[in-house]
Motif scaffolding. Structure first.
Motif, PDB file in Angstrom:
ATOM      1  N   SER A 253       0.828  -1.211   0.000  1.00 30.57           N
ATOM      2  CA  SER A 253       0.000   0.000   0.000  1.00 30.57           C
ATOM      3  C   SER A 253       0.866   1.266   0.000  1.00 30.57           C
ATOM      4  O   SER A 253       0.422   2.324  -0.432  1.00 30.57           O
ATOM      5  CB  SER A 253      -0.932   0.001   1.207  1.00 30.57           C
ATOM      6  N   LEU A 254       2.127   1.119   0.472  1.00 32.06           N
ATOM      7  CA  LEU A 254       3.012   2.292   0.521  1.00 32.06           C
ATOM      8  C   LEU A 254       3.290   2.857  -0.863  1.00 32.06           C
ATOM      9  O   LEU A 254       3.553   4.044  -1.017  1.00 32.06           O
ATOM     10  CB  LEU A 254       4.341   1.924   1.188  1.00 32.06           C
ATOM     11  N   ILE A 255       3.240   1.977  -1.868  1.00 32.36           N
ATOM     12  CA  ILE A 255       3.522   2.405  -3.239  1.00 32.36           C
ATOM     13  C   ILE A 255       2.608   3.559  -3.644  1.00 32.36           C
ATOM     14  O   ILE A 255       3.049   4.553  -4.196  1.00 32.36           O
ATOM     15  CB  ILE A 255       3.323   1.230  -4.225  1.00 32.36           C
ATOM     16  N   SER A 256       1.338   3.423  -3.301  1.00 35.28           N
ATOM     17  CA  SER A 256       0.372   4.445  -3.706  1.00 35.28           C
ATOM     18  C   SER A 256       0.691   5.799  -3.097  1.00 35.28           C
ATOM     19  O   SER A 256       0.253   6.823  -3.597  1.00 35.28           O
ATOM     20  CB  SER A 256      -1.042   4.028  -3.285  1.00 35.28           C
ATOM     21  N   TYR A 257       1.433   5.798  -1.970  1.00 30.05           N
ATOM     22  CA  TYR A 257       1.800   7.073  -1.359  1.00 30.05           C
ATOM     23  C   TYR A 257       3.147   7.581  -1.859  1.00 30.05           C
ATOM     24  O   TYR A 257       3.685   8.537  -1.325  1.00 30.05           O
ATOM     25  CB  TYR A 257       1.820   6.943   0.168  1.00 30.05           C
ATOM     26  N   GLY A 258       3.702   6.889  -2.848  1.00 30.36           N
ATOM     27  CA  GLY A 258       4.932   7.368  -3.452  1.00 30.36           C
ATOM     28  C   GLY A 258       6.206   6.886  -2.778  1.00 30.36           C
ATOM     29  O   GLY A 258       7.276   7.436  -3.009  1.00 30.36           O
ATOM     30  N   PRO A 262       8.524  -0.984  -0.948  1.00 28.02           N
ATOM     31  CA  PRO A 262       8.202  -2.359  -1.351  1.00 28.02           C
ATOM     32  C   PRO A 262       9.000  -2.832  -2.566  1.00 28.02           C
ATOM     33  O   PRO A 262       9.033  -4.022  -2.854  1.00 28.02           O
ATOM     34  CB  PRO A 262       6.708  -2.288  -1.686  1.00 28.02           C
ATOM     35  N   LEU A 263       9.630  -1.897  -3.265  1.00 32.53           N
ATOM     36  CA  LEU A 263      10.394  -2.303  -4.441  1.00 32.53           C
ATOM     37  C   LEU A 263      11.721  -2.965  -4.048  1.00 32.53           C
ATOM     38  O   LEU A 263      12.261  -3.769  -4.796  1.00 32.53           O
ATOM     39  CB  LEU A 263      10.680  -1.101  -5.351  1.00 32.53           C
ATOM     40  N   TYR A 264      12.244  -2.633  -2.853  1.00 30.84           N
ATOM     41  CA  TYR A 264      13.551  -3.181  -2.466  1.00 30.84           C
ATOM     42  C   TYR A 264      13.566  -4.713  -2.416  1.00 30.84           C
ATOM     43  O   TYR A 264      14.433  -5.337  -3.030  1.00 30.84           O
ATOM     44  CB  TYR A 264      14.020  -2.598  -1.125  1.00 30.84           C
ATOM     45  N   PRO A 265      12.633  -5.348  -1.663  1.00 26.46           N
ATOM     46  CA  PRO A 265      12.662  -6.815  -1.644  1.00 26.46           C
ATOM     47  C   PRO A 265      12.433  -7.406  -3.028  1.00 26.46           C
ATOM     48  O   PRO A 265      13.047  -8.425  -3.380  1.00 26.46           O
ATOM     49  CB  PRO A 265      11.539  -7.204  -0.682  1.00 26.46           C
TER      50      PRO A 265
ATOM     51  N   ALA B 149      14.040 -12.656 -15.886  1.00 26.70           N
ATOM     52  CA  ALA B 149      14.498 -13.058 -14.561  1.00 26.70           C
ATOM     53  C   ALA B 149      13.754 -12.357 -13.433  1.00 26.70           C
ATOM     54  O   ALA B 149      13.900 -12.706 -12.284  1.00 26.70           O
ATOM     55  CB  ALA B 149      15.991 -12.796 -14.431  1.00 26.70           C
ATOM     56  N   MET B 150      12.947 -11.352 -13.773  1.00 20.49           N
ATOM     57  CA  MET B 150      12.258 -10.609 -12.712  1.00 20.49           C
ATOM     58  C   MET B 150      10.925 -11.251 -12.372  1.00 20.49           C
ATOM     59  O   MET B 150      10.223 -11.714 -13.248  1.00 20.49           O
ATOM     60  CB  MET B 150      11.972  -9.188 -13.190  1.00 20.49           C
ATOM     61  N   PRO B 151      10.551 -11.214 -11.092  1.00 23.07           N
ATOM     62  CA  PRO B 151       9.191 -11.658 -10.766  1.00 23.07           C
ATOM     63  C   PRO B 151       8.184 -10.663 -11.338  1.00 23.07           C
ATOM     64  O   PRO B 151       8.481  -9.469 -11.439  1.00 23.07           O
ATOM     65  CB  PRO B 151       9.168 -11.651  -9.240  1.00 23.07           C
ATOM     66  N   GLU B 152       6.990 -11.164 -11.740  1.00 21.16           N
ATOM     67  CA  GLU B 152       5.987 -10.300 -12.374  1.00 21.16           C
ATOM     68  C   GLU B 152       5.628  -9.116 -11.484  1.00 21.16           C
ATOM     69  O   GLU B 152       5.429  -8.009 -11.958  1.00 21.16           O
ATOM     70  CB  GLU B 152       4.709 -11.068 -12.696  1.00 21.16           C
ATOM     71  N   PHE B 153       5.549  -9.381 -10.162  1.00 19.34           N
ATOM     72  CA  PHE B 153       5.078  -8.295  -9.310  1.00 19.34           C
ATOM     73  C   PHE B 153       6.102  -7.180  -9.192  1.00 19.34           C
ATOM     74  O   PHE B 153       5.738  -6.032  -8.930  1.00 19.34           O
ATOM     75  CB  PHE B 153       4.631  -8.807  -7.929  1.00 19.34           C
ATOM     76  N   PHE B 154       7.374  -7.492  -9.437  1.00 19.24           N
ATOM     77  CA  PHE B 154       8.381  -6.431  -9.443  1.00 19.24           C
ATOM     78  C   PHE B 154       8.143  -5.484 -10.620  1.00 19.24           C
ATOM     79  O   PHE B 154       8.056  -4.267 -10.459  1.00 19.24           O
ATOM     80  CB  PHE B 154       9.777  -7.034  -9.503  1.00 19.24           C
ATOM     81  N   ILE B 155       8.008  -6.073 -11.815  1.00 20.07           N
ATOM     82  CA  ILE B 155       7.723  -5.262 -13.000  1.00 20.07           C
ATOM     83  C   ILE B 155       6.444  -4.459 -12.787  1.00 20.07           C
ATOM     84  O   ILE B 155       6.379  -3.262 -13.063  1.00 20.07           O
ATOM     85  CB  ILE B 155       7.566  -6.166 -14.235  1.00 20.07           C
ATOM     86  N   ALA B 156       5.430  -5.140 -12.227  1.00 18.57           N
ATOM     87  CA  ALA B 156       4.142  -4.494 -12.015  1.00 18.57           C
ATOM     88  C   ALA B 156       4.295  -3.284 -11.095  1.00 18.57           C
ATOM     89  O   ALA B 156       3.801  -2.200 -11.397  1.00 18.57           O
ATOM     90  CB  ALA B 156       3.153  -5.491 -11.427  1.00 18.57           C
ATOM     91  N   TYR B 157       5.012  -3.457  -9.983  1.00 24.94           N
ATOM     92  CA  TYR B 157       5.106  -2.358  -9.029  1.00 24.94           C
ATOM     93  C   TYR B 157       5.990  -1.229  -9.540  1.00 24.94           C
ATOM     94  O   TYR B 157       5.753  -0.069  -9.215  1.00 24.94           O
ATOM     95  CB  TYR B 157       5.586  -2.865  -7.666  1.00 24.94           C
ATOM     96  N   ILE B 158       6.998  -1.570 -10.335  1.00 23.10           N
ATOM     97  CA  ILE B 158       7.788  -0.495 -10.942  1.00 23.10           C
ATOM     98  C   ILE B 158       6.891   0.357 -11.831  1.00 23.10           C
ATOM     99  O   ILE B 158       6.910   1.590 -11.780  1.00 23.10           O
ATOM    100  CB  ILE B 158       8.967  -1.065 -11.770  1.00 23.10           C
ATOM    101  N   LEU B 159       6.052  -0.322 -12.638  1.00 26.75           N
ATOM    102  CA  LEU B 159       5.147   0.412 -13.520  1.00 26.75           C
ATOM    103  C   LEU B 159       4.170   1.253 -12.717  1.00 26.75           C
ATOM    104  O   LEU B 159       3.901   2.408 -13.058  1.00 26.75           O
ATOM    105  CB  LEU B 159       4.389  -0.569 -14.426  1.00 26.75           C
ATOM    106  N   VAL B 160       3.632   0.667 -11.632  1.00 25.21           N
ATOM    107  CA  VAL B 160       2.707   1.429 -10.793  1.00 25.21           C
ATOM    108  C   VAL B 160       3.421   2.649 -10.234  1.00 25.21           C
ATOM    109  O   VAL B 160       2.909   3.772 -10.273  1.00 25.21           O
ATOM    110  CB  VAL B 160       2.182   0.554  -9.628  1.00 25.21           C
TER     111      VAL B 160
END
Lengths: 294, 323
Positions: A253-258, A262-265, B149-160
Motif C-alpha cells: 500500500s506504501l507504493i500508492s503514497y509514493g 516495497p520495491l527493495y525486496p 528473470a524478474m518476478p511479475e510483481f516487481f515489474i508491475a510495481y515499478i510500472l505502478v
C-alpha cells in the motif's frame, strides 16, 4: 636412457583442483563474474544474517512506519520491524527454502529419471505417463490448489514444489540418461561385469552432469520465483518469518503514497535471479561449446 | 485417411486424455484429506455428529467415484456446484455465477495483452535475428534477459510506481465493474496489460529469434543467399514460411503462460478476475471455487498447447507430402 629423460621432461604435474578453479575463473566473462559476486554476497547475507543485521528478525521494539534514519537505514514497516534487517533475514529464509526445494526435487527427479532410463519397460512407461499429466498443469496453479487442500506452511510448501519440480527434472534426467545408457562405455562396463551402482555413478552420472547442473541453476531460479510469487499472494512463507515476497505484499500500500520501499525486496529477488542466470549462461556455453548466433 | 488428418486426430485424442487425467488429479487432490477437510473448517472442537452433518450437507460422504462423475459432467456443462462460503444458511451461491463475470474480465485482460504482445514480439524477434550481434540485438537481448528473470510483481510495481504514482498517467488499481464502459475498461486494464506484455514479449521475442536463427543455418537459406537475393527476401520468403511451426508453438506457449501470469498481475492491480478469485478461495479454502479455477486454468493451458501442436503439424510441409 634417453627415452626416460624424454619422459620426465614431457610430464607436467597435474593441475590441482585449486589451480583449475583459478584458471577457469580467470577465463570467465564479466557477466558471469558479476553473477558470481552477487551470489556470493547473497550467500554471505544468508549465512551470517544474525551478525550482519542491526536488529533481530522479529524485533518490533521500534515504532512503525519510521522514515529512514541512521538507526533504521531503510526505516521500519507497519509493525515496527527494521526493514533493512528483515531484508537480510529474508535472504536466509527465501533462498534457504528455495535451495532445499530445488535439491529435493533434483534428488527425486534425477533418481527416478535415471532409473527409468536404465529399467525401461513398465516402470518407465508408468512414471512417464503420470509425469506427463502433471506437466500439463501450470505449477503456480497446482501449487495454489494443493496449498489450499493441505494447508499453508513451509513444510507443505517445500513438499508440493519439490514434487511438482521433480516432474520437470525427471523429464530432463530421463532424456539425457537415455542418451548415455546406449553408449559403448556403458556397454563395455556391463560386459566387464560391473554392478548397476558402478554403471550409474561411475559411467552415467559423470556424463550427464553438465546438463543437470545447468538445469539445477534454472530450476532454482524457477522455484525461487514461484516461492516469491506464492509468498506475495499470501500462501507461501508465513509471518513472522521474514521473506521477500511477503515483504512486498505487506508493504504494497506504501507504493500508492509514493514510497519505493516495497520495491527493495522485489529488487532483491530480481537481482539474484539475474545473477544465477548469468552464471548458468556461462556454464552452458563452456560445457556445450554452444555459441549464440554462430 | 489423410495422414495429416490422422496425426491431428491422434493429437486431439491425446489432448482429451490429458484433460481427463488432469481433471482426475485436480479432483483427487481434494480427497487427499479424507474427512480431514470438515475438521479443518469446523476446528478441532467439532463433534463427530457435526462433522458428519457437514459432510452430508456438502455431499462429501458419498464415494469419490460418484462425486467425480457428477462433478465432471456438471463442469463440462458449466456448472461447478455451490461455493462453500455462504452456504451455511439456505442461500447457496453458485460457483459459475461468481466465476462468469470474472472470467470475462480475465479474458479481456489476457486478450488485450496478447493483441499487443504477439505482433510486437514477432517483429522484434525477426529484427533481432536479421541484425543479430548488432547493438540493437544486444540491447534487446539484455533487456529481455533481465525482464525474464524478474518476478511479475516487481515489474508491475515499478510500472505502478513510475506511471501511476509519479506520473499519474494511470490508476494504480484496476477496479472495474460489470457496467464499466468498454473504453474505460480498456484504459483501466492498460497497466496490467502492459505488465503482462513486457513479460511475454521477452519470452516470445527470444524464442522467435532463436527459431529464426536456427533456420538461417539451414542449407536452403545459404543457397538463397548465394543466389544473391536481398536479405529481407531471404527472411520473408525463405525462412519465415518454415518458421511458422516453431513460432506457433512459441505463441501458444506464451499465451498459456499468460494464463498463469494473470494470477499475480490481477492481485497486484486488484483487478476482479479469476486469478484473484482463486487466490482468495485458496486462503478461505473454498474448495469448489479452487477446483473450478484450477480446472479452467489447466484446461486453457492444455488447449493452447494442443492448438500449437496442431498448427505445427498443419504447417509442416514434410507431413503434407509423405513418402
Amino acid at each position: 636412457m634417453s627415452a626416460i629423460q624424454l619422459e620426465t621432461r614431457l610430464i607436467k604435474g597435474r593441475r590441482t583442483l585449486w589451480q583449475n578453479i583459478v584458471r577457469t575463473l580467470k577465463a570467465s566473462p564479466n557477466s558471469a563474474r558479476f553473477g558470481m559476486i552477487v551470489m556470493l554476497i547473497y550467500a554471505l547475507c544468508a549465512i551470517f544474517a544474525p551478525w550482519i543485521a542491526p536488529f533481530p528478525e522479529a524485533d518490533t521494539s521500534a515504532k512503525g512506519m519510521l522514515p529512514s534514519s541512521w538507526t533504521h537505514i531503510m526505516g521500519t514497516d507497519q509493525t515496527g520491524h527494521d526493514f533493512f534487517s528483515r531484508l537480510i533475514f529474508a535472504a536466509r529464509n527465501t533462498i534457504g527454502i528455495a535451495l532445499i526445494t530445488a535439491l529435493l526435487s533434483f534428488f527425486v527427479g534425477s533418481t527416478l529419471g535415471i532409473t527409468a532410463a536404465l529399467q525401461r519397460g513398465w516402470f518407465d512407461q508408468g512414471v512417464s505417463r503420470v509425469v506427463d499429466a502433471f506437466l500439463a498443469i501450470p505449477v503456480l496453479i497446482f501449487a495454489l490448489m494443493m496449498l489450499s487442500v493441505i494447508g499453508k506452511g513451509v513444510f507443505n510448501l517445500i513438499m508440493i514444489l519439490a514434487l511438482l519440480d521433480a516432474t520437470r527434472v525427471f523429464r530432463l534426467a530421463r532424456a539425457v540418461a537415455l542418451n548415455a545408457v546406449v553408449m559403448d562405455y556403458v556397454e563395455s562396463a556391463r560386459l566387464r561385469g560391473e554392478g548397476t551402482r558402478w554403471i550409474v555413478f561411475r559411467e552415467i552420472v559423470p556424463n550427464i552432469l553438465p546438463p543437470l547442473i545447468t538445469e539445477f541453476g534454472l530450476r532454482f531460479c524457477f522455484v525461487f520465483l514461484t516461492i516469491a510469487a506464492l509468498s506475495f499472494l499470501g500462501v507461501g512463507i508465513q509471518p513472522p518469518s521474514a521473506d521477500w515476497g511477503s515483504m512486498v505484499a505487506e508493504n504494497k500500500s506504501l507504493i500508492s503514497y509514493g514510497y519505493a520501499l516495497p520495491l527493495y525486496p522485489a529488487f532483491a529477488i530480481a537481482l539474484l535471479t539475474v545473477a544465477v542466470n548469468l552464471v548458468v549462461d556461462w556454464f552452458l556455453q563452456r560445457t556445450s561449446g554452444l555459441r549464440d548466433g554462430k | 485417411m489423410h495422414p495429416v488428418l490422422k496425426t491431428v486426430l491422434q493429437r486431439l485424442g491425446l489432448g482429451m486424455i490429458t484433460l481427463f487425467a488432469v481433471s482426475i488429479i485436480i479432483f483427487s487432490s481434494l480427497a487427499l484429506l479424507p474427512g480431514g477437510y470438515a475438521q479443518n473448517i469446523l476446528g478441532q472442537g467439532a463433534t463427530p455428529e457435526l462433522v458428519k452433518n457437514f459432510n452430508h450437507e456438502l455431499g462429501l460422504d458419498r464415494p469419490a467415484s460418484v462425486r467425480y462423475v457428477e462433478w465432471i459432467t456438471n463442469a463440462v456443462q458449466g456448472d461447478f456446484g455451490n461455493s462453500y462460503s455462504g452456504t451455511t444458511g439456505t442461500i447457496k451461491r453458485s460457483v459459475s455465477a461468481i466465476i462468469a463475470p470474472r472470467l470475462y474480465n480475465t479474458f479481456f485482460l489476457a486478450a488485450t495483452a496478447a493483441i499487443v504482445a504477439v505482433p510486437l514480439s514477432l517483429f522484434l524477434g525477426i529484427m533481432a535475428a536479421l541484425y543479430r550481434n548488432s547493438w540493437f540485438d544486444r540491447i534487446i537481448n539484455s533487456v529481455t534477459l533481465t525482464t525474464i528473470a524478474m518476478p511479475e510483481f516487481f515489474i508491475a510495481y515499478i510500472l505502478v510506481y513510475v506511471l501511476a504514482v509519479k506520473l499519474r498517467w494511470f490508476y494504480p488499481n484496476s477496479t472495474v465493474s460489470a457496467n464499466t464502459p468498454f473504453l474505460e475498461h480498456l484504459y483501466r486494464v492498460a497497466l496490467p496489460a502492459l505488465t503482462m506484455t513486457l513479460v511475454i514479449v521477452a519470452h516470445m521475442m527470444r524464442m522467435t529469434r532463436a527459431a529464426i536463427i536456427n533456420l538461417l543455418a539451414a542449407p536452403y537459406i545459404e543457397m538463397a543467399q548465394l543466389k544473391g537475393i536481398s536479405k529481407s527476401r531471404v527472411i520473408l520468403r525463405h525462412a519465415l514460411p518454415n518458421a511458422w511451426a516453431p513460432i506457433a508453438t512459441v505463441i501458444a506457449f506464451n499465451l498459456a503462460y499468460l494464463v498463469v501470469g494473470v494470477v499475480v498481475v490481477e492481485v497486484v492491480y486488484v483487478y476482479p478476475g479469476i486469478g484473484q478469485m482463486m487466490v482468495d478461495a485458496v486462503s478461505s479454502r473454498d474448495m469448489p471455487v479452487v477446483q473450478a479455477c484450477a480446472l479452467i486454468f489447466a484446461a486453457t493451458y492444455i488447449l493452447l498447447n494442443l492448438l500449437a501442436d496442431i498448427v505445427s503439424i498443419i504447417t509442416n510441409p514434410r507431413l503434407l507430402h509423405p513418402k
